[in-house]
Enzyme design. Structure first.
Site, PDB file in Angstrom:
ATOM      1  N   ILE A 136       0.856  -1.210   0.000  1.00 36.66           N
ATOM      2  CA  ILE A 136       0.000   0.000   0.000  1.00 36.66           C
ATOM      3  C   ILE A 136       0.886   1.254   0.000  1.00 36.66           C
ATOM      4  CG2 ILE A 136      -1.801   1.249   1.251  1.00 36.66           C
ATOM      5  CD1 ILE A 136      -2.460  -1.341   2.743  1.00 36.66           C
ATOM      6  N   LYS A 205       5.416   0.325  12.989  1.00 36.82           N
ATOM      7  CA  LYS A 205       4.737   0.964  11.857  1.00 36.82           C
ATOM      8  C   LYS A 205       3.970   2.203  12.309  1.00 36.82           C
ATOM      9  CE  LYS A 205       4.469  -3.368   9.310  1.00 36.82           C
ATOM     10  NZ  LYS A 205       3.739  -4.639   9.180  1.00 36.82           N
TER      11      LYS A 205
HETATM   12  N1  HSE Z   1       5.362  -9.391   9.418  1.00 35.31           N
HETATM   13  C1  HSE Z   1       4.753  -8.264   8.774  1.00 35.31           C
HETATM   14  C2  HSE Z   1       3.271  -8.435   8.775  1.00 35.31           C
HETATM   15  C3  HSE Z   1       5.267  -8.129   7.375  1.00 35.31           C
HETATM   16  O1  HSE Z   1       2.783  -9.541   9.039  1.00 35.31           O
HETATM   17  O2  HSE Z   1       2.568  -7.464   8.549  1.00 35.31           O
HETATM   18  C4  HSE Z   1       4.788  -6.864   6.698  1.00 35.31           C
HETATM   19  O3  HSE Z   1       5.368  -5.744   7.264  1.00 35.31           O
END
Ligand code: HSE
Ligand code: NDP
Length: 427
Positions: A136, A205
């Site tokens: 995305i 994130k």
């Molecule tokens: N381990 C991460 C997830 C990978 O499952 O979202 C994507 O950033």
């Protein structure tokens, strides 16, 4: 067309996707980039492992200096993950005035400030689109398309592994461990999946998203974090009965000059715009003061979707490779921001308890909640086959510290056998 040379560090799930896209879509990529992009070297630990992509002869190496020390390479793509050697390799690349693209959210969340400063000092780019939301294009949207707005909130399902697990548990009654193994096998999970299931990955994130959205970074220590390991089939069944779906949410909102930031499983109404986001898909809801609410949706993990975001960063850098433009935005973004204390946050909650006697349990819990300014919107109780009774209370909005105080008191009472789970409700 001049050639821009690329070196990849790490030929795992994402590295393979990046190599496949660069090789397969070579012509259109070159056309869009305005230069020939040449995959020059690929580093991996284990050269004997069977590869899912045909890498041209002479490109693979297990010696990092063959990539980082290669003066012809313009762009290093770091896809090893974690901090370990990845940070050192990225620093080496930047020191050598090579541009860097990474999908490594842990690295950007923990060391973004120093790495962006180093990139700026060296006059090179450090791009990280794939670090949030897999395929995305959320980072560039926030950095470029939404800059006219004051961003009020960002709420996202930003971890594919946990969304996959919660979807399979809810839709198929699957067991946690079994679906985690499937997510690992599909390449969604981190090398150590604790990062996914305990909410660390989502917190990395959220740090990155809030730095860009609010122009200030939130330290990881200031993000309240809970994973999904406490979520049981019983909670999922109650949620469904009550008209909710359980999702692991990353939430960052402006609240009276401060920011509220948390990662936690939450019950959202089944008609909520994020409720239909299933499997490894991610979605990020952004609210800007001018544009209103937007939702970015797509595959949040996996080889090719993530490779798509990484290669787009490579193309972006290639287009501007002749210009010494640094990302001042990112430099400015990585300053501290005051985060509202978790104790002062307000939420509605679902509280599930086991009591020996239904009437007595109801009376005890209702009294304690009332004494702590917690108003109840709904109670349901189910007699179990065993001697205990399951009681579920849904609350109106409560202040976290009042909830914690009430839960402590509830746990002390002998009428209460167990407080089984407490889950936030996000309306
Ligand atoms: N381990 C991460 C997830 C990978 O499952 O979202 C994507 O950033
Ligand atoms: P993988 O574990 O699949 O790939 C990493 C690769 O790097 C492996 O082949 C690994 O070898 C190799 N490696 C590890 N250490 C070294 C080293 N010192 N020198 C050379 N090679 C090394 O990880 P992913 O591809 O899944 O993830 C890569 C990055 O992308 C991570 O930062 C991750 O968070 C991020 N990301 C991943 C997504 C996904 O869907 N998987 C989505 C978005 C971001 P070995 O296996 O032998 O250790």
């Amino acid at each position: 067309m001049g050639a821009v040379k690329v070196g990849i560090l790490g030929l795992g799930t994402v590295g393979s996707g990046v190599a496949e896209i660069l090789l397969k879509n070579k012509e259109s990529i070159n056309q869009r980039a305005g230069s020939r992009i040449e995959l020059t070297k690929v580093l991996d630990k284990n050269l004997d492992r069977e590869k899912v992509v045909d890498i041209p002869t002479g490109i693979m190496t297990d010696r990092s200096e063959e990539v980082l020390g290669n003066s012809e390479i313009d762009i290093i793509v770091e896809l090893i993950g974690g901090v370990g050697p990845a940070k050192r390799f990225v620093e080496q690349a930047l020191e050598a005035k090579k541009h860097v693209v990474t999908a490594n959210k842990e690295l950007i969340a923990k060391y973004g400030d120093e790495l962006f400063a180093l990139a700026a000092k060296q006059g090179v780019k450090l791009h990280f689109e794939a670090s949030v939301g897999g395929g995305i294009p959320i980072i560039k949207s926030l950095q470029q398309s939404l800059t006219a707005n004051r961003i009020e909130k960002v709420i996202g399902i930003v971890n594919g592994t946990t969304n996959y697990i919660l979807t399979k548990m809810a839709d198929e009654g699957a067991e946690f461990e079994e679906v985690l193994a499937e997510a690992q096998q599909k390449g969604y999970a981190e090398a150590d999946p604790t990062s996914d299931i305990e909410g660390y990955d989502a917190a990395y994130k959220l740090t990155i998203l809030s730095a860009i959205a609010f122009g200030r970074a939130i330290s990881l220590d200031n993000i309240y974090r809970e994973g999904i390991t406490q979520i049981t089939q019983e909670d999922i069944t109650y949620a469904q009965e009550l008209g909710y779906t359980i999702k692991l949410l990353g939430i960052a909102k402006r609240v009276n000059g401060e920011v509220e930031a948390r990662v936690q499983p939450a019950m959202i109404p089944q008609d909520h715009s994020l409720a239909g986001v299933k499997d490894a898909f991610n979605a990020v809801l952004v609210k800007g003061d001018a544009v209103g609410e937007l939702i970015y949706y797509g595959q949040g993990a996996g080889s090719l979707p993530t490779g798509s975001a990484v290669v787009a960063d490579v193309i972006d850098i290639t287009r501007n490779i002749d210009y010494q433009v640094t990302d001042l935005n990112e430099k400015r973004a990585y300053k501290a921001k005051t985060v509202k204390s978790h104790q002062e946050l307000t939420s509605k909650y679902y509280i599930r308890l086991q009591v020996a006697d239904k009437q007595k349990g109801l009376a005890v819990v209702s009294k304690i909640l009332g004494d702590n300014d917690i108003r109840v919107s709904k109670v349901i109780g189910a007699d179990q086959a065993t001697k205990s009774v399951s009681l579920v209370f849904l609350t109106h909005s409560v202040i976290e510290k009042n909830l914690q105080r009430a839960l402590k008191k509830i746990k002390e009472r002998t009428a209460i056998k167990e407080v089984s789970n407490v889950i936030k409700i996000e309306a």
